[in-house]
Write an enzyme that holds these catalytic residues in place. Sequence first.
Site, PDB file in Angstrom:
ATOM      1  N   SER A 203       0.866  -1.189   0.000  1.00 44.96           N
ATOM      2  CA  SER A 203       0.000   0.000   0.000  1.00 44.96           C
ATOM      3  C   SER A 203       0.895   1.229   0.000  1.00 44.96           C
ATOM      4  O   SER A 203       2.042   1.162   0.481  1.00 44.96           O
ATOM      5  CB  SER A 203      -0.860  -0.004   1.273  1.00 44.96           C
ATOM      6  OG  SER A 203      -1.524   1.241   1.428  1.00 44.96           O
TER       7      SER A 203
ATOM      8  N   TYR B  75      -2.993  -1.606  10.164  1.00 45.71           N
ATOM      9  CA  TYR B  75      -2.940  -1.800   8.706  1.00 45.71           C
ATOM     10  C   TYR B  75      -1.657  -1.189   8.139  1.00 45.71           C
ATOM     11  O   TYR B  75      -0.911  -1.862   7.417  1.00 45.71           O
ATOM     12  CB  TYR B  75      -4.175  -1.155   8.059  1.00 45.71           C
ATOM     13  CG  TYR B  75      -4.225  -1.284   6.565  1.00 45.71           C
ATOM     14  CD1 TYR B  75      -4.727  -2.438   5.968  1.00 45.71           C
ATOM     15  CD2 TYR B  75      -3.759  -0.260   5.731  1.00 45.71           C
ATOM     16  CE1 TYR B  75      -4.768  -2.563   4.580  1.00 45.71           C
ATOM     17  CE2 TYR B  75      -3.799  -0.384   4.362  1.00 45.71           C
ATOM     18  CZ  TYR B  75      -4.305  -1.534   3.784  1.00 45.71           C
ATOM     19  OH  TYR B  75      -4.336  -1.671   2.416  1.00 45.71           O
TER      20      TYR B  75
HETATM   21  N1  LIG Z   1      -8.558  -0.478  -2.000  1.00 47.31           N
HETATM   22  C1  LIG Z   1      -7.576   0.282  -1.544  1.00 47.31           C
HETATM   23  O1  LIG Z   1      -7.737   1.509  -1.374  1.00 47.31           O
HETATM   24  C2  LIG Z   1      -6.219  -0.331  -1.250  1.00 47.31           C
HETATM   25  C3  LIG Z   1      -5.138   0.539  -1.061  1.00 47.31           C
HETATM   26  C4  LIG Z   1      -3.893   0.000  -0.777  1.00 47.31           C
HETATM   27  C5  LIG Z   1      -3.728  -1.374  -0.704  1.00 47.31           C
HETATM   28  N2  LIG Z   1      -4.794  -2.200  -0.898  1.00 47.31           N
HETATM   29  C6  LIG Z   1      -4.579  -3.639  -0.778  1.00 47.31           C
HETATM   30  O2  LIG Z   1      -5.077  -4.315  -1.897  1.00 47.31           O
HETATM   31  C7  LIG Z   1      -5.420  -5.652  -1.532  1.00 47.31           C
HETATM   32  C8  LIG Z   1      -6.800  -5.987  -2.068  1.00 47.31           C
HETATM   33  O3  LIG Z   1      -7.755  -5.175  -1.412  1.00 47.31           O
HETATM   34  P1  LIG Z   1      -9.067  -4.603  -2.137  1.00 47.31           P
HETATM   35  O4  LIG Z   1      -9.003  -3.147  -2.057  1.00 47.31           O
HETATM   36  O5  LIG Z   1      -9.255  -5.253  -3.453  1.00 47.31           O
HETATM   37  O6  LIG Z   1     -10.212  -5.035  -1.100  1.00 47.31           O
HETATM   38  P2  LIG Z   1     -11.274  -6.234  -1.143  1.00 47.31           P
HETATM   39  O7  LIG Z   1     -12.151  -6.123  -2.338  1.00 47.31           O
HETATM   40  O8  LIG Z   1     -11.900  -6.204   0.205  1.00 47.31           O
HETATM   41  O9  LIG Z   1     -10.380  -7.504  -1.349  1.00 47.31           O
HETATM   42  C9  LIG Z   1      -9.743  -8.202  -0.313  1.00 47.31           C
HETATM   43  C10 LIG Z   1      -9.814  -9.673  -0.649  1.00 47.31           C
HETATM   44  O10 LIG Z   1      -9.082 -10.395   0.333  1.00 47.31           O
HETATM   45  C11 LIG Z   1      -9.828 -11.549   0.710  1.00 47.31           C
HETATM   46  N3  LIG Z   1      -9.490 -11.897   2.086  1.00 47.31           N
HETATM   47  C12 LIG Z   1      -9.538 -11.105   3.182  1.00 47.31           C
HETATM   48  N4  LIG Z   1      -9.215 -11.781   4.270  1.00 47.31           N
HETATM   49  C13 LIG Z   1      -8.955 -13.059   3.868  1.00 47.31           C
HETATM   50  C14 LIG Z   1      -8.599 -14.250   4.543  1.00 47.31           C
HETATM   51  N5  LIG Z   1      -8.454 -14.290   5.869  1.00 47.31           N
HETATM   52  N6  LIG Z   1      -8.422 -15.384   3.820  1.00 47.31           N
HETATM   53  C15 LIG Z   1      -8.584 -15.367   2.484  1.00 47.31           C
HETATM   54  N7  LIG Z   1      -8.933 -14.269   1.780  1.00 47.31           N
HETATM   55  C16 LIG Z   1      -9.121 -13.141   2.473  1.00 47.31           C
HETATM   56  C17 LIG Z   1     -11.297 -11.121   0.578  1.00 47.31           C
HETATM   57  O11 LIG Z   1     -12.142 -12.231   0.323  1.00 47.31           O
HETATM   58  P3  LIG Z   1     -13.045 -12.901   1.480  1.00 47.31           P
HETATM   59  O12 LIG Z   1     -13.598 -11.766   2.303  1.00 47.31           O
HETATM   60  O13 LIG Z   1     -14.084 -13.673   0.748  1.00 47.31           O
HETATM   61  O14 LIG Z   1     -12.101 -13.772   2.245  1.00 47.31           O
HETATM   62  C18 LIG Z   1     -11.242 -10.204  -0.636  1.00 47.31           C
HETATM   63  O15 LIG Z   1     -11.496 -10.908  -1.835  1.00 47.31           O
HETATM   64  C19 LIG Z   1      -5.305  -5.722  -0.007  1.00 47.31           C
HETATM   65  O16 LIG Z   1      -4.070  -6.298   0.357  1.00 47.31           O
HETATM   66  C20 LIG Z   1      -5.318  -4.263   0.397  1.00 47.31           C
HETATM   67  O17 LIG Z   1      -4.669  -4.041   1.617  1.00 47.31           O
HETATM   68  C21 LIG Z   1      -6.044  -1.709  -1.178  1.00 47.31           C
END
Ligand SMILES: NC(=O)c1ccc[n+]([C@@H]2O[C@H](COP(=O)([O-])OP(=O)(O)OC[C@H]3O[C@@H](n4cnc5c(N)ncnc54)[C@H](OP(=O)(O)O)[C@@H]3O)[C@@H](O)[C@H]2O)c1
Length: 253
Positions: A141, A154
């Site tokens: 991130s 986080y």
């Molecule tokens: N969106 C942003 O602004 C942002 C910014 C910086 C970094 N990121 C990073 O990008 C990555 C993806 O996030 P996103 O924004 O796409 O959010 P998201 O749509 O909530 O995706 C997160 C995914 O991780 C899975 N997950 C969470 N906990 C899990 C567990 N214990 N076991 C297996 N799967 C798990 C969730 O599926 P289930 O709930 O079905 O398990 C979901 O599909 C993350 O690492 C996040 O920190 C996002």
Amino acid sequence: MKMSGNTILITGGGSGIGLAFAERFIQAGNQVLICGRRENVLQKAKEQFPGIITRTCDLTIESERIALFDWVIANYPEVNVLVNNAGILQHFNVLKVDAKYNWSIFSEEITANLEAPIHLSMLFAPFFAEKGEAAMINVTSGLAFTPLAVTPIYSATKAALHSFTMSLRHQLSATSIEVIEVAPPAVDTDLSASWLRTHIEPLDAFADGIFKGLEEGKTEIGYSTSADRLRMSRDQVDEYAEKMYNAMKASIE
Ligand SMILES: NC(=O)c1ccc[n+]([C@@H]2O[C@H](COP(=O)([O-])OP(=O)(O)OC[C@H]3O[C@@H](n4cnc5c(N)ncnc54)[C@H](OP(=O)(O)O)[C@@H]3O)[C@@H](O)[C@H]2O)c1
């Protein structure tokens, strides 16, 4: 990394950034495996992309991480790319939570965001080292570089994963494994919530930007504001972190 002909495991690939990456990797001619906890989310992804292979797993559980690794290498031994993408985000005030009785809520964030990608990297590294071409992509991130104080755990997990990714890149430099870090800014997914008082990048434009970086062979890839934050001086980091905290501290008061 080569952009086609891979077999790619994307953790958390059923939604958000993981699904946007899955879509692009499939379009580029790769086989894609995704995993997550929610079966219905994985099924929906499969309806959208029938070739996608799904597996339910909770990556906060050590035995499920090992079972995932064993299942992947037994059924898809050609696997050569791991995308550590799954993650969760908690937003809280350290003075207003109960760390004595509710610690599991917080330790889950550390396990999902840090222990799980470290463990999966260490499971797959020796297996990938035998391959002609392989890659590990860790999704950190912009907050790995400029902490957002209203998401203290986080931000810390992402900074630690950045550090681990750097060490992994050094240790694997004599192998065929490329180690790549993707550091998103705020992107429009389920993870980015209404309290996030900042500009949020559209998911497709962000994913296209990251794929451009992958095609160009970059090993640390930011987008928009996070691209600048990757290279900030310590003084700039302090200034940026303070500005973000001041903009968002009302959300935890
Ligand atoms: N969106 C942003 O602004 C942002 C910014 C910086 C970094 N990121 C990073 O990008 C990555 C993806 O996030 P996103 O924004 O796409 O959010 P998201 O749509 O909530 O995706 C997160 C995914 O991780 C899975 N997950 C969470 N906990 C899990 C567990 N214990 N076991 C297996 N799967 C798990 C969730 O599926 P289930 O709930 O079905 O398990 C979901 O599909 C993350 O690492 C996040 O920190 C996002």
